[in-house]
Design a protein around this motif. Sequence first.
Motif, PDB file in Angstrom:
ATOM      1  N   TRP A  70       0.833  -1.214   0.000  1.00 25.43           N
ATOM      2  CA  TRP A  70       0.000   0.000   0.000  1.00 25.43           C
ATOM      3  C   TRP A  70       0.862   1.255   0.000  1.00 25.43           C
ATOM      4  CZ3 TRP A  70      -0.168   2.929   4.764  1.00 25.43           C
ATOM      5  CH2 TRP A  70      -0.983   4.067   4.701  1.00 25.43           C
ATOM      6  N   LEU A  71       1.847   1.319   0.888  1.00 24.76           N
ATOM      7  CA  LEU A  71       2.696   2.506   0.985  1.00 24.76           C
ATOM      8  C   LEU A  71       3.410   2.772  -0.340  1.00 24.76           C
ATOM      9  CD1 LEU A  71       3.908   4.755   2.740  1.00 24.76           C
ATOM     10  CD2 LEU A  71       5.660   3.121   3.481  1.00 24.76           C
ATOM     11  N   SER A  72       3.936   1.742  -0.954  1.00 21.68           N
ATOM     12  CA  SER A  72       4.660   1.928  -2.220  1.00 21.68           C
ATOM     13  C   SER A  72       3.723   2.376  -3.327  1.00 21.68           C
ATOM     14  CB  SER A  72       5.370   0.641  -2.622  1.00 21.68           C
ATOM     15  OG  SER A  72       4.456  -0.390  -2.943  1.00 21.68           O
ATOM     16  N   GLU A  73       2.530   1.805  -3.382  1.00 19.03           N
ATOM     17  CA  GLU A  73       1.596   2.191  -4.445  1.00 19.03           C
ATOM     18  C   GLU A  73       1.170   3.649  -4.304  1.00 19.03           C
ATOM     19  OE1 GLU A  73       0.773   0.783  -7.150  1.00 19.03           O
ATOM     20  OE2 GLU A  73       1.760  -1.121  -6.797  1.00 19.03           O
ATOM     21  N   VAL A  74       0.955   4.101  -3.081  1.00 17.16           N
ATOM     22  CA  VAL A  74       0.598   5.509  -2.876  1.00 17.16           C
ATOM     23  C   VAL A  74       1.767   6.407  -3.275  1.00 17.16           C
ATOM     24  CG1 VAL A  74      -0.040   7.257  -1.172  1.00 17.16           C
ATOM     25  CG2 VAL A  74      -1.086   4.981  -1.089  1.00 17.16           C
ATOM     26  N   MET A  75       2.969   6.039  -2.874  1.00 22.79           N
ATOM     27  CA  MET A  75       4.143   6.854  -3.200  1.00 22.79           C
ATOM     28  C   MET A  75       4.411   6.891  -4.704  1.00 22.79           C
ATOM     29  SD  MET A  75       6.988   6.070  -0.269  1.00 22.79           S
ATOM     30  CE  MET A  75       6.913   6.929   1.312  1.00 22.79           C
ATOM     31  N   LEU A  76       4.134   5.798  -5.396  1.00 22.15           N
ATOM     32  CA  LEU A  76       4.486   5.699  -6.809  1.00 22.15           C
ATOM     33  C   LEU A  76       3.506   6.415  -7.729  1.00 22.15           C
ATOM     34  CD1 LEU A  76       5.645   1.980  -6.837  1.00 22.15           C
ATOM     35  CD2 LEU A  76       7.068   3.935  -7.500  1.00 22.15           C
ATOM     36  N   GLN A  77       2.390   6.882  -7.203  1.00 19.17           N
ATOM     37  CA  GLN A  77       1.448   7.612  -8.042  1.00 19.17           C
ATOM     38  C   GLN A  77       2.094   8.898  -8.540  1.00 19.17           C
ATOM     39  OE1 GLN A  77      -2.107   8.179  -5.683  1.00 19.17           O
ATOM     40  NE2 GLN A  77      -2.202   6.009  -5.178  1.00 19.17           N
ATOM     41  N   GLN A  78       2.149   9.062  -9.855  1.00 22.71           N
ATOM     42  CA  GLN A  78       2.707  10.250 -10.488  1.00 22.71           C
ATOM     43  C   GLN A  78       4.191  10.456 -10.173  1.00 22.71           C
ATOM     44  OE1 GLN A  78       0.736  11.972 -12.553  1.00 22.71           O
ATOM     45  NE2 GLN A  78      -1.066  10.784 -12.014  1.00 22.71           N
ATOM     46  N   THR A  79       4.884   9.399  -9.770  1.00 19.50           N
ATOM     47  CA  THR A  79       6.281   9.515  -9.344  1.00 19.50           C
ATOM     48  C   THR A  79       7.055   8.301  -9.847  1.00 19.50           C
ATOM     49  OG1 THR A  79       5.379  10.491  -7.301  1.00 19.50           O
ATOM     50  CG2 THR A  79       7.721  10.072  -7.341  1.00 19.50           C
ATOM     51  N   THR A  80       8.347   8.444 -10.012  1.00 19.82           N
ATOM     52  CA  THR A  80       9.168   7.350 -10.535  1.00 19.82           C
ATOM     53  C   THR A  80       9.685   6.453  -9.413  1.00 19.82           C
ATOM     54  OG1 THR A  80      11.230   8.605 -10.399  1.00 19.82           O
ATOM     55  CG2 THR A  80       9.921   8.854 -12.426  1.00 19.82           C
ATOM     56  N   VAL A  81      10.037   5.232  -9.789  1.00 16.61           N
ATOM     57  CA  VAL A  81      10.634   4.298  -8.838  1.00 16.61           C
ATOM     58  C   VAL A  81      11.913   4.878  -8.247  1.00 16.61           C
ATOM     59  CG1 VAL A  81      11.824   2.080  -8.662  1.00 16.61           C
ATOM     60  CG2 VAL A  81       9.602   2.210  -9.793  1.00 16.61           C
ATOM     61  N   ALA A  82      12.728   5.494  -9.083  1.00 12.91           N
ATOM     62  CA  ALA A  82      14.000   6.060  -8.597  1.00 12.91           C
ATOM     63  C   ALA A  82      13.764   7.112  -7.532  1.00 12.91           C
ATOM     64  CB  ALA A  82      14.782   6.647  -9.773  1.00 12.91           C
ATOM     65  N   ALA A  83      12.731   7.940  -7.718  1.00 11.03           N
ATOM     66  CA  ALA A  83      12.445   8.991  -6.734  1.00 11.03           C
ATOM     67  C   ALA A  83      11.895   8.425  -5.441  1.00 11.03           C
ATOM     68  CB  ALA A  83      11.456   9.997  -7.324  1.00 11.03           C
ATOM     69  N   VAL A  84      11.184   7.313  -5.520  1.00 10.60           N
ATOM     70  CA  VAL A  84      10.476   6.773  -4.355  1.00 10.60           C
ATOM     71  C   VAL A  84      11.381   5.955  -3.441  1.00 10.60           C
ATOM     72  CG1 VAL A  84       8.722   5.057  -3.701  1.00 10.60           C
ATOM     73  CG2 VAL A  84       8.181   6.855  -5.353  1.00 10.60           C
ATOM     74  N   ARG A  85      12.416   5.320  -3.981  1.00 16.69           N
ATOM     75  CA  ARG A  85      13.228   4.394  -3.187  1.00 16.69           C
ATOM     76  C   ARG A  85      13.668   4.978  -1.839  1.00 16.69           C
ATOM     77  NH1 ARG A  85      15.530  -0.256  -5.439  1.00 16.69           N
ATOM     78  NH2 ARG A  85      15.159  -0.551  -7.671  1.00 16.69           N
ATOM     79  N   SER A  86      14.278   6.157  -1.869  1.00 16.97           N
ATOM     80  CA  SER A  86      14.818   6.716  -0.630  1.00 16.97           C
ATOM     81  C   SER A  86      13.697   7.116   0.331  1.00 16.97           C
ATOM     82  CB  SER A  86      15.712   7.917  -0.927  1.00 16.97           C
ATOM     83  OG  SER A  86      14.991   8.936  -1.596  1.00 16.97           O
ATOM     84  N   TYR A  87      12.593   7.635  -0.206  1.00 13.08           N
ATOM     85  CA  TYR A  87      11.468   7.996   0.652  1.00 13.08           C
ATOM     86  C   TYR A  87      10.894   6.752   1.329  1.00 13.08           C
ATOM     87  CZ  TYR A  87      11.213  12.798  -1.122  1.00 13.08           C
ATOM     88  OH  TYR A  87      11.479  14.110  -1.427  1.00 13.08           O
ATOM     89  N   PHE A  88      10.737   5.698   0.549  1.00  7.48           N
ATOM     90  CA  PHE A  88      10.182   4.458   1.100  1.00  7.48           C
ATOM     91  C   PHE A  88      11.073   3.925   2.221  1.00  7.48           C
ATOM     92  CE2 PHE A  88       9.607  -0.127   1.250  1.00  7.48           C
ATOM     93  CZ  PHE A  88       8.223  -0.241   1.299  1.00  7.48           C
ATOM     94  N   ALA A  89      12.377   3.970   2.008  1.00  2.00           N
ATOM     95  CA  ALA A  89      13.300   3.483   3.036  1.00  2.00           C
ATOM     96  C   ALA A  89      13.179   4.295   4.315  1.00  2.00           C
ATOM     97  CB  ALA A  89      14.734   3.525   2.504  1.00  2.00           C
ATOM     98  N   ARG A  90      13.114   5.626   4.192  1.00  2.00           N
ATOM     99  CA  ARG A  90      13.003   6.478   5.381  1.00  2.00           C
ATOM    100  C   ARG A  90      11.667   6.257   6.088  1.00  2.00           C
ATOM    101  NH1 ARG A  90      15.590  10.280   1.942  1.00  2.00           N
ATOM    102  NH2 ARG A  90      13.620  11.336   1.494  1.00  2.00           N
ATOM    103  N   PHE A  91      10.585   6.180   5.313  1.00  2.00           N
ATOM    104  CA  PHE A  91       9.264   5.984   5.912  1.00  2.00           C
ATOM    105  C   PHE A  91       9.198   4.674   6.687  1.00  2.00           C
ATOM    106  CE2 PHE A  91       7.379   9.606   4.005  1.00  2.00           C
ATOM    107  CZ  PHE A  91       6.086   9.739   4.498  1.00  2.00           C
ATOM    108  N   THR A  92       9.648   3.585   6.070  1.00  3.96           N
ATOM    109  CA  THR A  92       9.509   2.281   6.724  1.00  3.96           C
ATOM    110  C   THR A  92      10.478   2.115   7.885  1.00  3.96           C
ATOM    111  OG1 THR A  92      10.919   1.342   4.970  1.00  3.96           O
ATOM    112  CG2 THR A  92       8.533   1.095   4.734  1.00  3.96           C
ATOM    113  N   GLU A  93      11.558   2.863   7.885  1.00  2.00           N
ATOM    114  CA  GLU A  93      12.451   2.838   9.046  1.00  2.00           C
ATOM    115  C   GLU A  93      11.813   3.595  10.208  1.00  2.00           C
ATOM    116  OE1 GLU A  93      16.987   4.176  10.351  1.00  2.00           O
ATOM    117  OE2 GLU A  93      16.367   4.329   8.257  1.00  2.00           O
TER     118      GLU A  93
END
Length: 349
Positions: free
Chosen positions: A36-59
Amino acid sequence: MPVDAWPELLRWYDVHARDLPWRAKPGETPDPYRVWLSEVMLQQTTVAAVRSYFARFTERWPTVDALAEADEGEVMAAWAGLGYYARARNLVACARAVAEEHDGIFPDTEEGLRALPGIGAYTAAAIATIAFGRRAVVVDANVERVVTRLFAIETPLAAARPEIRARTDTITPDDRAGDFAQAMMDLGATICTPRNPACAICPLSDICTARRRGDPEAFPVKAPRAARPHRHGDAYWVEYRGQVLLVRRPAKGLLGGMLALPTGQWTEAPPPLSGAPIDARWEEGGAIEHGFTHFTLALTLRCAEVRDAPVDGIWWPADRIAEAGLPTLFAKLAARGLAWREQRWKGAA
Protein backbone atom coordinates in the motif's frame (compact mmCIF):
# COMPACT_ATOMS: atom_id res chain seq x y z
CA MET A 1 -3.62 -12.64 -26.02
CA PRO A 2 -3.42 -16.38 -26.72
CA VAL A 3 -3.86 -18.55 -23.66
CA ASP A 4 -0.24 -19.68 -23.81
CA ALA A 5 1.18 -16.15 -23.95
CA TRP A 6 0.83 -14.99 -20.36
CA PRO A 7 2.76 -18.01 -18.99
CA GLU A 8 5.62 -16.85 -21.22
CA LEU A 9 5.40 -13.42 -19.59
CA LEU A 10 5.48 -14.99 -16.13
CA ARG A 11 8.49 -17.13 -17.05
CA TRP A 12 10.25 -13.93 -18.11
CA TYR A 13 9.22 -12.26 -14.85
CA ASP A 14 10.53 -15.13 -12.74
CA VAL A 15 13.99 -14.44 -14.17
CA HIS A 16 13.95 -10.67 -14.73
CA ALA A 17 11.72 -9.22 -11.98
CA ARG A 18 13.02 -5.92 -10.66
CA ASP A 19 14.50 -5.97 -7.17
CA LEU A 20 12.33 -3.37 -5.41
CA PRO A 21 12.44 -2.71 -1.66
CA TRP A 22 8.66 -3.02 -1.28
CA ARG A 23 8.35 -6.21 -3.32
CA ALA A 24 8.28 -9.62 -1.60
CA LYS A 25 11.12 -11.97 -2.44
CA PRO A 26 10.29 -15.34 -4.01
CA GLY A 27 8.67 -17.51 -1.37
CA GLU A 28 7.84 -14.57 0.91
CA THR A 29 4.33 -13.43 1.76
CA PRO A 30 3.78 -9.83 0.61
CA ASP A 31 3.30 -7.27 3.38
CA PRO A 32 0.08 -5.32 2.61
CA TYR A 33 1.43 -2.26 4.45
CA ARG A 34 4.52 -2.07 2.26
CA VAL A 35 2.49 -2.74 -0.89
CA TRP A 36 0.00 0.00 0.00
CA LEU A 37 2.70 2.51 0.99
CA SER A 38 4.66 1.93 -2.22
CA GLU A 39 1.60 2.19 -4.45
CA VAL A 40 0.60 5.51 -2.88
CA MET A 41 4.14 6.85 -3.20
CA LEU A 42 4.49 5.70 -6.81
CA GLN A 43 1.45 7.61 -8.04
CA GLN A 44 2.71 10.25 -10.49
CA THR A 45 6.28 9.51 -9.34
CA THR A 46 9.17 7.35 -10.53
CA VAL A 47 10.63 4.30 -8.84
CA ALA A 48 14.00 6.06 -8.60
CA ALA A 49 12.44 8.99 -6.73
CA VAL A 50 10.48 6.77 -4.36
CA ARG A 51 13.23 4.39 -3.19
CA SER A 52 14.82 6.72 -0.63
CA TYR A 53 11.47 8.00 0.65
CA PHE A 54 10.18 4.46 1.10
CA ALA A 55 13.30 3.48 3.04
CA ARG A 56 13.00 6.48 5.38
CA PHE A 57 9.26 5.98 5.91
CA THR A 58 9.51 2.28 6.72
CA GLU A 59 12.45 2.84 9.05
CA ARG A 60 10.57 5.55 10.92
CA TRP A 61 7.09 3.99 10.69
CA PRO A 62 7.60 0.25 10.07
CA THR A 63 3.93 -0.75 10.46
CA VAL A 64 0.53 0.69 9.70
CA ASP A 65 -0.08 1.04 13.45
CA ALA A 66 3.09 3.09 13.83
CA LEU A 67 2.05 5.36 10.97
CA ALA A 68 -1.43 5.69 12.45
CA GLU A 69 0.10 7.14 15.62
CA ALA A 70 2.36 9.58 13.75
CA ASP A 71 1.97 13.33 13.89
CA GLU A 72 0.51 14.47 10.56
CA GLY A 73 2.93 17.42 10.36
CA GLU A 74 5.90 15.05 10.70
CA VAL A 75 4.52 12.83 7.94
CA MET A 76 4.00 15.85 5.68
CA ALA A 77 7.58 16.96 6.31
CA ALA A 78 8.90 13.47 5.52
CA TRP A 79 6.85 13.52 2.30
CA ALA A 80 8.27 16.88 1.14
CA GLY A 81 9.60 16.63 -2.40
CA LEU A 82 7.34 13.77 -3.54
CA GLY A 83 4.59 16.15 -4.62
CA TYR A 84 0.81 15.68 -4.75
CA TYR A 85 0.63 16.36 -1.04
CA ALA A 86 -2.98 15.27 -0.58
CA ARG A 87 -1.55 11.75 -0.79
CA ALA A 88 0.39 12.32 2.43
CA ARG A 89 -2.68 13.54 4.30
CA ASN A 90 -4.67 10.59 3.00
CA LEU A 91 -1.83 8.29 4.01
CA VAL A 92 -2.26 9.21 7.67
CA ALA A 93 -6.06 9.08 7.44
CA CYS A 94 -5.94 5.64 5.83
CA ALA A 95 -3.46 4.28 8.38
CA ARG A 96 -5.70 5.47 11.21
CA ALA A 97 -8.76 3.91 9.59
CA VAL A 98 -6.97 0.56 9.22
CA ALA A 99 -5.71 0.71 12.81
CA GLU A 100 -8.97 1.84 14.39
CA GLU A 101 -11.59 0.15 12.22
CA HIS A 102 -9.79 -3.00 11.05
CA ASP A 103 -7.50 -3.83 14.00
CA GLY A 104 -4.43 -2.93 11.95
CA ILE A 105 -5.24 -5.41 9.15
CA PHE A 106 -5.86 -4.21 5.60
CA PRO A 107 -9.05 -5.46 3.91
CA ASP A 108 -8.22 -8.07 1.29
CA THR A 109 -10.80 -7.14 -1.35
CA GLU A 110 -11.02 -4.26 -3.81
CA GLU A 111 -14.36 -3.24 -2.32
CA GLY A 112 -13.01 -3.17 1.21
CA LEU A 113 -9.86 -1.32 0.18
CA ARG A 114 -11.79 1.33 -1.76
CA ALA A 115 -13.70 2.19 1.39
CA LEU A 116 -10.46 3.45 2.97
CA PRO A 117 -9.38 7.11 2.67
CA GLY A 118 -7.25 7.91 -0.37
CA ILE A 119 -7.53 4.49 -2.03
CA GLY A 120 -8.99 4.70 -5.51
CA ALA A 121 -9.77 2.06 -8.12
CA TYR A 122 -6.20 1.54 -9.32
CA THR A 123 -4.61 1.38 -5.86
CA ALA A 124 -7.31 -0.97 -4.56
CA ALA A 125 -6.78 -3.32 -7.50
CA ALA A 126 -2.99 -3.24 -7.10
CA ILE A 127 -3.11 -4.00 -3.37
CA ALA A 128 -5.76 -6.70 -3.76
CA THR A 129 -3.77 -8.60 -6.36
CA ILE A 130 -0.17 -7.97 -5.24
CA ALA A 131 -0.71 -8.29 -1.49
CA PHE A 132 -3.55 -10.82 -1.44
CA GLY A 133 -3.34 -12.66 -4.76
CA ARG A 134 -6.86 -11.77 -5.85
CA ARG A 135 -7.59 -11.43 -9.53
CA ALA A 136 -7.83 -7.72 -10.31
CA VAL A 137 -7.30 -5.56 -13.37
CA VAL A 138 -4.30 -3.31 -12.72
CA VAL A 139 -3.47 -0.58 -15.24
CA ASP A 140 -0.71 1.91 -14.49
CA ALA A 141 1.16 3.98 -17.08
CA ASN A 142 3.51 1.09 -17.90
CA VAL A 143 0.68 -1.41 -18.36
CA GLU A 144 -1.19 1.18 -20.39
CA ARG A 145 1.70 1.43 -22.82
CA VAL A 146 2.13 -2.36 -23.12
CA VAL A 147 -1.56 -2.95 -23.76
CA THR A 148 -1.99 -0.18 -26.32
CA ARG A 149 0.92 -1.71 -28.26
CA LEU A 150 -0.24 -5.31 -27.93
CA PHE A 151 -3.61 -4.40 -29.41
CA ALA A 152 -2.59 -1.29 -31.42
CA ILE A 153 -5.31 0.79 -29.79
CA GLU A 154 -5.79 3.84 -32.00
CA THR A 155 -7.98 5.89 -29.67
CA PRO A 156 -5.99 8.73 -28.05
CA LEU A 157 -5.51 8.96 -24.32
CA ALA A 158 -7.38 9.60 -22.10
CA ALA A 159 -10.44 8.48 -24.09
CA ALA A 160 -8.80 5.09 -24.68
CA ARG A 161 -8.63 4.15 -21.00
CA PRO A 162 -11.94 2.21 -20.81
CA GLU A 163 -10.83 0.13 -23.81
CA ILE A 164 -7.35 -0.37 -22.32
CA ARG A 165 -8.88 -1.61 -19.09
CA ALA A 166 -11.23 -3.94 -20.94
CA ARG A 167 -8.35 -5.36 -22.99
CA THR A 168 -6.25 -5.81 -19.85
CA ASP A 169 -9.15 -7.68 -18.28
CA THR A 170 -9.15 -10.15 -21.18
CA ILE A 171 -5.50 -11.05 -20.61
CA THR A 172 -5.36 -11.09 -16.79
CA PRO A 173 -5.12 -14.69 -15.54
CA ASP A 174 -6.83 -16.17 -12.51
CA ASP A 175 -3.61 -17.75 -11.27
CA ARG A 176 -0.62 -15.65 -10.18
CA ALA A 177 -2.61 -12.50 -10.88
CA GLY A 178 -0.34 -10.42 -8.63
CA ASP A 179 2.78 -11.62 -10.40
CA PHE A 180 1.10 -10.96 -13.75
CA ALA A 181 0.34 -7.35 -12.77
CA GLN A 182 3.92 -6.77 -11.61
CA ALA A 183 5.29 -8.51 -14.71
CA MET A 184 3.32 -6.15 -16.94
CA MET A 185 4.63 -3.18 -14.94
CA ASP A 186 8.21 -4.43 -15.19
CA LEU A 187 7.84 -5.12 -18.91
CA GLY A 188 6.73 -1.55 -19.51
CA ALA A 189 9.46 -0.13 -17.30
CA THR A 190 12.38 -2.11 -18.74
CA ILE A 191 11.49 -3.48 -22.21
CA CYS A 192 8.39 -1.80 -23.64
CA THR A 193 9.73 1.68 -22.91
CA PRO A 194 8.34 4.92 -24.35
CA ARG A 195 11.30 5.31 -26.71
CA ASN A 196 13.39 2.60 -28.35
CA PRO A 197 11.49 -0.39 -26.95
CA ALA A 198 13.58 -3.55 -26.91
CA CYS A 199 11.14 -5.59 -28.98
CA ALA A 200 13.78 -8.18 -29.91
CA ILE A 201 13.94 -9.47 -26.32
CA CYS A 202 10.31 -8.90 -25.35
CA PRO A 203 8.50 -12.09 -24.25
CA LEU A 204 5.32 -10.83 -25.93
CA SER A 205 6.87 -9.73 -29.23
CA ASP A 206 5.30 -12.54 -31.25
CA ILE A 207 1.77 -11.41 -30.42
CA CYS A 208 2.32 -7.63 -30.40
CA THR A 209 0.26 -5.92 -33.09
CA ALA A 210 2.27 -2.69 -32.93
CA ARG A 211 5.50 -4.59 -33.47
CA ARG A 212 4.04 -6.40 -36.50
CA ARG A 213 3.05 -3.00 -37.87
CA GLY A 214 6.55 -1.71 -37.27
CA ASP A 215 5.51 1.33 -35.24
CA PRO A 216 5.40 0.50 -31.49
CA GLU A 217 6.47 4.02 -30.54
CA ALA A 218 3.26 5.35 -32.09
CA PHE A 219 1.39 3.94 -29.07
CA PRO A 220 -0.18 5.00 -26.88
CA VAL A 221 -1.72 7.67 -29.08
CA LYS A 222 -1.75 10.97 -27.24
CA ALA A 223 -4.21 13.79 -27.79
CA PRO A 224 -2.71 17.26 -28.37
CA ARG A 225 -1.79 18.80 -25.06
CA ALA A 226 -3.46 22.08 -24.20
CA ALA A 227 -1.18 24.88 -23.08
CA ARG A 228 -1.10 25.26 -19.30
CA PRO A 229 -2.08 28.64 -17.85
CA HIS A 230 0.75 30.69 -16.36
CA ARG A 231 0.39 32.49 -13.05
CA HIS A 232 2.46 34.99 -11.09
CA GLY A 233 2.86 35.95 -7.46
CA ASP A 234 5.12 37.03 -4.60
CA ALA A 235 6.62 35.06 -1.76
CA TYR A 236 8.22 36.49 1.37
CA TRP A 237 11.41 35.73 3.27
CA VAL A 238 10.96 37.49 6.62
CA GLU A 239 13.95 37.15 8.92
CA TYR A 240 14.03 38.02 12.62
CA ARG A 241 17.03 37.28 14.82
CA GLY A 242 18.22 34.50 12.55
CA GLN A 243 14.79 32.94 12.15
CA VAL A 244 12.52 32.82 9.10
CA LEU A 245 8.75 33.14 9.14
CA LEU A 246 6.90 30.06 7.90
CA VAL A 247 3.18 29.41 7.61
CA ARG A 248 1.20 26.20 7.37
CA ARG A 249 -0.94 26.16 4.26
CA PRO A 250 -4.65 25.34 4.59
CA ALA A 251 -5.38 21.62 4.79
CA LYS A 252 -7.42 21.70 1.59
CA GLY A 253 -5.99 22.95 -1.66
CA LEU A 254 -2.62 22.99 -3.38
CA LEU A 255 0.27 21.95 -1.09
CA GLY A 256 -2.32 21.60 1.66
CA GLY A 257 -1.03 21.19 5.19
CA MET A 258 2.60 21.87 4.24
CA LEU A 259 4.95 24.39 5.81
CA ALA A 260 5.74 27.19 3.38
CA LEU A 261 6.93 30.76 3.05
CA PRO A 262 4.11 33.32 3.11
CA THR A 263 2.78 34.27 -0.34
CA GLY A 264 0.33 36.67 -1.91
CA GLN A 265 -2.31 35.74 -4.46
CA TRP A 266 -1.34 33.82 -7.60
CA THR A 267 -2.78 35.71 -10.58
CA GLU A 268 -2.71 35.58 -14.37
CA ALA A 269 -0.82 38.88 -14.66
CA PRO A 270 2.15 39.93 -12.48
CA PRO A 271 0.45 41.50 -9.44
CA PRO A 272 1.50 44.59 -7.54
CA LEU A 273 3.23 43.72 -4.30
CA SER A 274 0.55 41.91 -2.35
CA GLY A 275 0.08 39.58 0.56
CA ALA A 276 3.07 40.82 2.57
CA PRO A 277 2.82 39.39 6.10
CA ILE A 278 4.39 42.49 7.67
CA ASP A 279 5.34 46.05 6.74
CA ALA A 280 9.01 46.08 5.79
CA ARG A 281 11.55 47.42 3.31
CA TRP A 282 11.44 44.59 0.80
CA GLU A 283 14.39 43.67 -1.38
CA GLU A 284 14.07 41.37 -4.35
CA GLY A 285 15.70 38.00 -3.73
CA GLY A 286 15.27 36.46 -7.16
CA ALA A 287 12.49 34.53 -8.88
CA ILE A 288 11.68 30.93 -9.65
CA GLU A 289 9.34 29.12 -12.01
CA HIS A 290 7.60 25.90 -11.04
CA GLY A 291 5.27 23.59 -12.91
CA PHE A 292 2.13 22.10 -11.41
CA THR A 293 -0.17 19.65 -13.17
CA HIS A 294 -2.61 22.27 -14.42
CA PHE A 295 -0.57 25.48 -14.51
CA THR A 296 2.90 26.95 -14.25
CA LEU A 297 3.84 29.52 -11.64
CA ALA A 298 6.41 32.30 -11.45
CA LEU A 299 7.10 33.60 -7.95
CA THR A 300 9.28 36.57 -7.03
CA LEU A 301 10.90 36.37 -3.61
CA ARG A 302 10.73 39.51 -1.46
CA CYS A 303 13.21 39.57 1.40
CA ALA A 304 13.48 41.68 4.54
CA GLU A 305 15.05 41.54 7.98
CA VAL A 306 12.86 42.92 10.74
CA ARG A 307 13.99 44.03 14.17
CA ASP A 308 10.77 44.78 16.04
CA ALA A 309 7.70 42.82 17.12
CA PRO A 310 7.45 40.11 14.47
CA VAL A 311 4.05 38.71 13.55
CA ASP A 312 2.81 35.51 15.12
CA GLY A 313 3.74 32.43 13.17
CA ILE A 314 6.21 29.62 12.90
CA TRP A 315 9.74 30.99 13.23
CA TRP A 316 12.31 28.55 11.91
CA PRO A 317 16.11 28.89 12.28
CA ALA A 318 17.34 30.12 8.90
CA ASP A 319 20.45 27.97 9.00
CA ARG A 320 18.26 24.88 9.49
CA ILE A 321 15.64 25.67 6.86
CA ALA A 322 16.48 22.43 5.02
CA GLU A 323 15.03 20.54 7.99
CA ALA A 324 11.62 22.21 7.69
CA GLY A 325 10.37 19.75 5.07
CA LEU A 326 9.34 22.46 2.62
CA PRO A 327 7.76 21.28 -0.64
CA THR A 328 9.94 21.70 -3.72
CA LEU A 329 8.46 25.07 -4.74
CA PHE A 330 9.30 26.63 -1.38
CA ALA A 331 12.62 24.82 -1.03
CA LYS A 332 13.67 26.59 -4.27
CA LEU A 333 12.58 29.93 -2.81
CA ALA A 334 14.36 29.22 0.47
CA ALA A 335 17.59 28.68 -1.48
CA ARG A 336 17.13 32.18 -2.93
CA GLY A 337 16.48 33.51 0.57
CA LEU A 338 19.68 31.97 1.91
CA ALA A 339 21.62 33.48 -1.00
CA TRP A 340 20.12 36.92 -0.21
CA ARG A 341 21.07 36.41 3.44
CA GLU A 342 24.65 35.54 2.53
CA GLN A 343 24.95 38.64 0.34
CA ARG A 344 23.80 40.82 3.23
CA TRP A 345 26.46 39.32 5.47
CA LYS A 346 29.12 39.98 2.87
CA GLY A 347 27.89 43.54 2.45
CA ALA A 348 28.02 44.13 6.20
CA ALA A 349 31.52 42.68 6.55
